[in-house]
Design a protein around this motif. Structure first.
Motif, mmCIF file in Angstrom:
data_model
loop_
_atom_site.group_PDB
_atom_site.id
_atom_site.type_symbol
_atom_site.label_atom_id
_atom_site.label_comp_id
_atom_site.label_asym_id
_atom_site.label_seq_id
_atom_site.Cartn_x
_atom_site.Cartn_y
_atom_site.Cartn_z
ATOM 1 N N GLY A 207 0.809 -1.207 0.000
ATOM 2 C CA GLY A 207 0.000 0.000 0.000
ATOM 3 C C GLY A 207 0.843 1.258 0.000
ATOM 4 N N PHE A 208 1.910 1.259 0.781
ATOM 5 C CA PHE A 208 2.789 2.429 0.817
ATOM 6 C C PHE A 208 3.594 2.554 -0.475
ATOM 7 N N GLU A 209 3.916 1.418 -1.094
ATOM 8 C CA GLU A 209 4.579 1.461 -2.399
ATOM 9 C C GLU A 209 3.653 2.094 -3.435
ATOM 10 N N TRP A 210 2.371 1.750 -3.354
ATOM 11 C CA TRP A 210 1.385 2.319 -4.278
ATOM 12 C C TRP A 210 1.330 3.837 -4.105
ATOM 13 N N LEU A 211 1.271 4.301 -2.876
ATOM 14 C CA LEU A 211 1.208 5.741 -2.622
ATOM 15 C C LEU A 211 2.497 6.453 -3.020
ATOM 16 N N LYS A 212 3.615 5.765 -2.945
ATOM 17 C CA LYS A 212 4.874 6.374 -3.372
ATOM 18 C C LYS A 212 4.878 6.592 -4.884
ATOM 19 N N LYS A 213 4.292 5.654 -5.618
ATOM 20 C CA LYS A 213 4.180 5.819 -7.073
ATOM 21 C C LYS A 213 3.221 6.957 -7.415
ATOM 22 N N LEU A 214 2.141 7.076 -6.630
ATOM 23 C CA LEU A 214 1.219 8.188 -6.841
ATOM 24 C C LEU A 214 1.917 9.511 -6.535
ATOM 25 N N ASP A 215 2.711 9.536 -5.489
ATOM 26 C CA ASP A 215 3.472 10.742 -5.123
ATOM 27 C C ASP A 215 4.406 11.151 -6.263
ATOM 28 N N ALA A 216 4.958 10.183 -6.963
ATOM 29 C CA ALA A 216 5.860 10.481 -8.084
ATOM 30 C C ALA A 216 5.139 11.218 -9.199
ATOM 31 N N ASN A 217 3.841 10.970 -9.349
ATOM 32 C CA ASN A 217 3.065 11.633 -10.391
ATOM 33 C C ASN A 217 2.391 12.916 -9.908
#
Length: 360
Positions: A207-217
């Motif tokens: 879940g935190f990996e998913w949010l980190k990818k969203l943060d990148a965008n």
């Protein structure tokens, strides 16, 4: 003899003067009583709702209780900010009525003894999952969380079809998100994304990996919803994550080029509620306001004019607005007990470990 007469005259004059003084004092006291006016009643509301939502309800409340005309004070802020402020004011409450907050926020406030229990007249019309069993809070509306976008810049066929599509590199620096920590809406959306990944993989780290990818965008985290909507309207960003009601308000009431897309896998259905503050200065006024807010006519009006999805189960379906009858929503499968238990720690960790670090 003369001395005796003088004494008699003195006594009579003194008695006359005292009599006048007494009459004067009595009249002054009566005059003071006549001038004494009871202080006007005041109702203080902390809310996360827009003026388009709260002003019509206040008008109805004042019409029913004219003694409150000019004496309703509204402070607008994020749901999490309201909780923190009420917590800080616990020893000397400054708010009477809390209008607009997440189920998690209200349950936290209940555990901390911040809310006044009240068994409302409409209690039986609110389903169990939308209220506290002891009346500490009531869910007023359900808020679906959706993808918001600039409708001038993007066509429906170009939009992300589901939550995972937001991670596509083509959306890099095109996403603007409301600052997460102060916002009940954003806290719920982010916690739902963590839960979604945890449920699929059995690992909360996904879940935190998913949010980190969203943060990148993500181009930026806007300070408040107004800034977020303006930046989207000006095409400083093209996409956001937000609640359906507010997107519709921006589109139809404020005439902004904003619209929504419903993710195919389902949307978090946030319960948004109300409560009376413990030891509030005007508990009676808060109860009266709550009753006016939940009146069937008020709820139908808010559904028609400001796109609310009411929790009352006894509202006549034939009187529901067309937009709601035609809304096709699929609720995301969420264990809200698990989410509410973890949202505070998850968002704190996101702030410390993820926010602003996705691009690194």
């Amino acid at each position: 003899m003369k001395t005796f007469k003088n004494i008699i005259v003195f006594v009579l004059i003194s008695a006359f003067i005292l009599g006048l003084s007494g009459c004067s004092s009595s009249k002054q006291t009566e005059g003071q009583k006549e001038q004494k006016v009871e202080s006007p009643k005041k109702l203080v509301i902390y809310t996360g709702r827009d003026p388009e939502v709260y002003n019509p309800v206040i008008d109805k409340f004042v019409e029913k209780y004219p003694e409150y005309k000019g004496n309703v004070q509204v402070l607008q802020m994020g749901a999490q900010e309201i909780l923190e402020r009420i917590r800080a004011e616990k020893e000397n409450p400054q708010c009477d009525f809390w209008w607009g907050g997440t189920q998690d926020a209200f349950e936290t406030a209940t555990r901390e003894g911040l809310l006044e229990p009240y068994k409302a007249s409409f209690d039986s019309a609110i389903p169990l999952e939308y209220k506290d069993k002891d009346g500490h809070w009531y869910g007023e509306i359900v808020l679906p969380e959706v993808i918001e976008y600039n409708s001038d810049a993007l066509k429906p066929e170009d939009l992300p079809k589901d939550w995972d599509d937001l991670l596509d590199p083509k959306w890099k620096d095109k996403i603007i998100i409301r600052n997460v920590a102060p916002s009940g809406t954003m806290r719920t959306i982010f916690a739902a994304m963590i839960y979604k990944e945890m449920k699929a993989t059995g690992d909360v780290e996904k879940g935190f990996e998913w949010l980190k990818k969203l943060d990148a965008n993500t181009k930026e985290y806007a300070a408040n919803p107004t800034d977020m909507h303006l930046k989207l309207a000006r095409q400083e960003g093209l996409i956001s994550l937000w609640n359906l009601q507010d997107v519709l308000l921006q589109k139809y009431v404020k005439n902004m080029p904003l619209d929504f897309a419903i993710p195919e896998s389902g949307v978090p259905m946030l319960v948004d509620g109300v409560a009376i503050v413990k030891n509030a200065k005007n508990v009676d006024g808060a109860k009266k306001f709550m009753e006016v807010l939940f009146e069937p006519d008020t709820q139908l009006m808010l559904s028609e004019k400001v796109f609310q999805i009411p929790t009352r189960s006894d509202l006549p379906k034939e009187k529901m607005p067309e937009w709601l009858k035609n809304l096709n929503l699929k609720a995301m499968d969420i264990d809200w007990e698990v989410l509410n238990k973890n949202v505070a720690s998850w968002i704190q960790r996101w702030e410390q470990e993820v926010k602003g670090k996705g691009k690194k």
